[in-house]
Design an enzyme around this catalytic site. Structure first.
Site, mmCIF file in Angstrom:
data_model
loop_
_atom_site.group_PDB
_atom_site.id
_atom_site.type_symbol
_atom_site.label_atom_id
_atom_site.label_comp_id
_atom_site.label_asym_id
_atom_site.label_seq_id
_atom_site.Cartn_x
_atom_site.Cartn_y
_atom_site.Cartn_z
ATOM 1 N N SER A 1 0.807 -1.230 0.000
ATOM 2 C CA SER A 1 0.000 0.000 0.000
ATOM 3 C C SER A 1 0.841 1.281 0.000
ATOM 4 C CB SER A 1 -0.971 -0.001 1.183
ATOM 5 O OG SER A 1 -1.921 -1.021 0.996
ATOM 6 N N THR B 1 -4.724 -3.410 8.538
ATOM 7 C CA THR B 1 -4.618 -4.758 7.990
ATOM 8 C C THR B 1 -4.524 -5.728 9.163
ATOM 9 O OG1 THR B 1 -3.465 -6.144 6.381
ATOM 10 C CG2 THR B 1 -2.091 -4.601 7.619
ATOM 11 N N LYS C 1 -8.529 -5.249 11.840
ATOM 12 C CA LYS C 1 -9.742 -4.775 11.162
ATOM 13 C C LYS C 1 -10.996 -4.841 12.027
ATOM 14 C CE LYS C 1 -8.136 -5.772 6.476
ATOM 15 N NZ LYS C 1 -8.414 -6.393 5.190
ATOM 16 N N ASN D 1 -11.356 -1.259 7.245
ATOM 17 C CA ASN D 1 -9.974 -1.266 6.752
ATOM 18 C C ASN D 1 -9.468 0.144 6.445
ATOM 19 O OD1 ASN D 1 -11.343 -0.707 4.332
ATOM 20 N ND2 ASN D 1 -9.782 -1.754 3.116
ATOM 21 N N ASP E 1 -12.751 -3.124 1.244
ATOM 22 C CA ASP E 1 -12.367 -4.453 0.727
ATOM 23 C C ASP E 1 -13.485 -5.064 -0.118
ATOM 24 O OD1 ASP E 1 -9.797 -4.645 1.794
ATOM 25 O OD2 ASP E 1 -10.506 -5.495 3.683
ATOM 26 N N GLY F 1 -13.308 -20.248 2.302
ATOM 27 C CA GLY F 1 -12.781 -19.436 3.396
ATOM 28 C C GLY F 1 -13.898 -18.772 4.169
ATOM 29 N N ALA F 2 -13.627 -18.519 5.447
ATOM 30 C CA ALA F 2 -14.634 -17.858 6.290
ATOM 31 C C ALA F 2 -13.950 -16.886 7.248
ATOM 32 C CB ALA F 2 -15.438 -18.914 7.055
ATOM 33 N N GLY G 1 -11.665 -13.006 7.704
ATOM 34 C CA GLY G 1 -12.030 -11.602 7.557
ATOM 35 C C GLY G 1 -12.337 -11.215 6.124
ATOM 36 N N TYR H 1 -2.450 -12.705 -3.966
ATOM 37 C CA TYR H 1 -1.737 -12.057 -5.076
ATOM 38 C C TYR H 1 -0.226 -12.313 -5.055
ATOM 39 C CZ TYR H 1 -1.580 -8.566 -1.384
ATOM 40 O OH TYR H 1 -1.456 -7.951 -0.174
ATOM 41 N N GLY I 1 -5.579 -11.608 -6.855
ATOM 42 C CA GLY I 1 -6.045 -10.591 -5.913
ATOM 43 C C GLY I 1 -5.500 -9.190 -6.127
#
Ligand code: NAP
Length: 286
Positions: A26, A71, A75, A96, A111, A136-137, A139, A229, A250
């Site tokens: 970022s 991050t 979050k 975020n 996001d 996935g479950a 964040g 990513y 990503g």
């Protein structure tokens, strides 16, 4: 991007709070955007231990910092510290991006919208009336599930290594979107019918050479988005390429969440292509 930054008494300070945060892309993306628009602003990483978050966040706001991203693992922990939360962040249950004004902190979540923009721009895919399988479950999966359902997804199967977490997320989604068809399971269970979209929101594929599912067994009809990513091509994406299934990693989600955060802070249109080039350059340097 190595343009010299000139800092003076009017420089606005932004940053990202995480633990760890040293490998965040970022700063490269946001500093390139500030430079391209000629804004007197800088964006820096702040490594923050979980127990230090309240002190650091309040301290930054009090010191006149203009805004920051959050991050892993901050979050959710930021929520009770905020003065205002946007409806989308409240629905997702995570923040975020924070804007600071006169010591007050307003939080949002970019996001989910960043994920939707990547689906639209990178895969020309829209959720309305469609079926999706979400792996996935955690964040990220939570923001993705809520965003897809908010845009009219008809059916969502959430599959996770720990099935109880998939069930908990599905239950929250059922409460918020009673008209949608929700199912939860372990990772290895096949969907009831072939999904139009597969999303990987697990960490599997991040340098472990593994794939969360065997794609040929799932029978995805239209598109696949792997939000990992690094590396840019995960084993799951390689399977999608072999099956001629439209796919993206990503990077697009990372880019668009940053683009939206820039706008939330500055109320200016962020230079998307400059940010994309800075991200690609930063990744190539790794
Ligand atoms: P998180 O909250 O820690 O969730 C991790 C998820 O991965 C959980 O569902 C977890 O399952 C699963 N998982 C971990 N190890 C696994 C394994 N060995 N086998 C199967 N499942 C496994 O993390 P997050 O913040 O959601 O992030 C998830 C991924 O998304 C990360 O790779 C992150 O870099 C990426 N991400 C990308 C963007 C972007 O902008 N592109 C944004 C956010 C996150 P359990 O519940 O069973 O532990």
């Amino acid at each position: 991007m190595s343009a010299a930054v000139s800092v003076d008494g009017k420089t606005r300070l932004y940053g990202i709070l995480g633990h760890p945060v040293t490998s965040s892309l970022s700063p490269a993306m946001q500093n390139a955007a500030f430079a391209a628009l000629g804004l007197n602003a800088v964006y820096v990483p702040f490594p923050v231990q979980p127990r230090q978050l309240p002190k650091v966040a309040r301290g930054l706001a009090a010191a006149g910092v203009a805004g920051f991203n959050l991050t892993v693992p901050h979050k959710l922990a930021i929520l009770p510290l905020l003065d205002e939360i946007t409806p989308e962040a409240r629905a997702i249950g995570a923040v975020n991006t924070v804007r600071c004004e006169n010591g007050r902190m307003s939080g949002t979540n970019t996001d989910g919208e960043g994920f939707l923009l990547s689906l639209a721009h990178d895969l020309a895919w829209q959720p309305e009336g469609k079926r999706a399988l979400l792996l996935g479950a955690g964040g990220a999966a939570r923001g993705i599930a809520i965003s897809l359902l908010e845009k009219g997804l008809a059916a969502l199967h959430i599959a996770n290594r720990t099935p109880e977490k998939a069930e908990a997320l599905a239950a929250d989604c059922r409460d918020l979107y009673p008209g949608a068809e929700l199912r939860a399971s372990g990772l290895e269970e096949a969907p009831d019918s072939a999904p139009h979209l597969l999303v990987n929101a697990t960490t599997v594929g991040m340098g472990d050479g593994a794939s969360p599912v065997e794609l040929a067994r799932v029978g995805v009809r239209e598109a696949l988005l792997d939000i990992v990513y690094t590396p840019p091509e995960t084993p799951l994406l390689a399977q999608a390429a072999a099956l001629d299934l439209p796919h993206a990693n990503g990077m697009g989600m990372l880019l668009h969440q940053g683009w939206l955060a820039f706008r939330f802070w500055t109320e200016r249109e962020a230079p998307l292509e400059v940010m994309r080039a800075a991200l690609q350059e930063a990744l190539a340097r790794r």
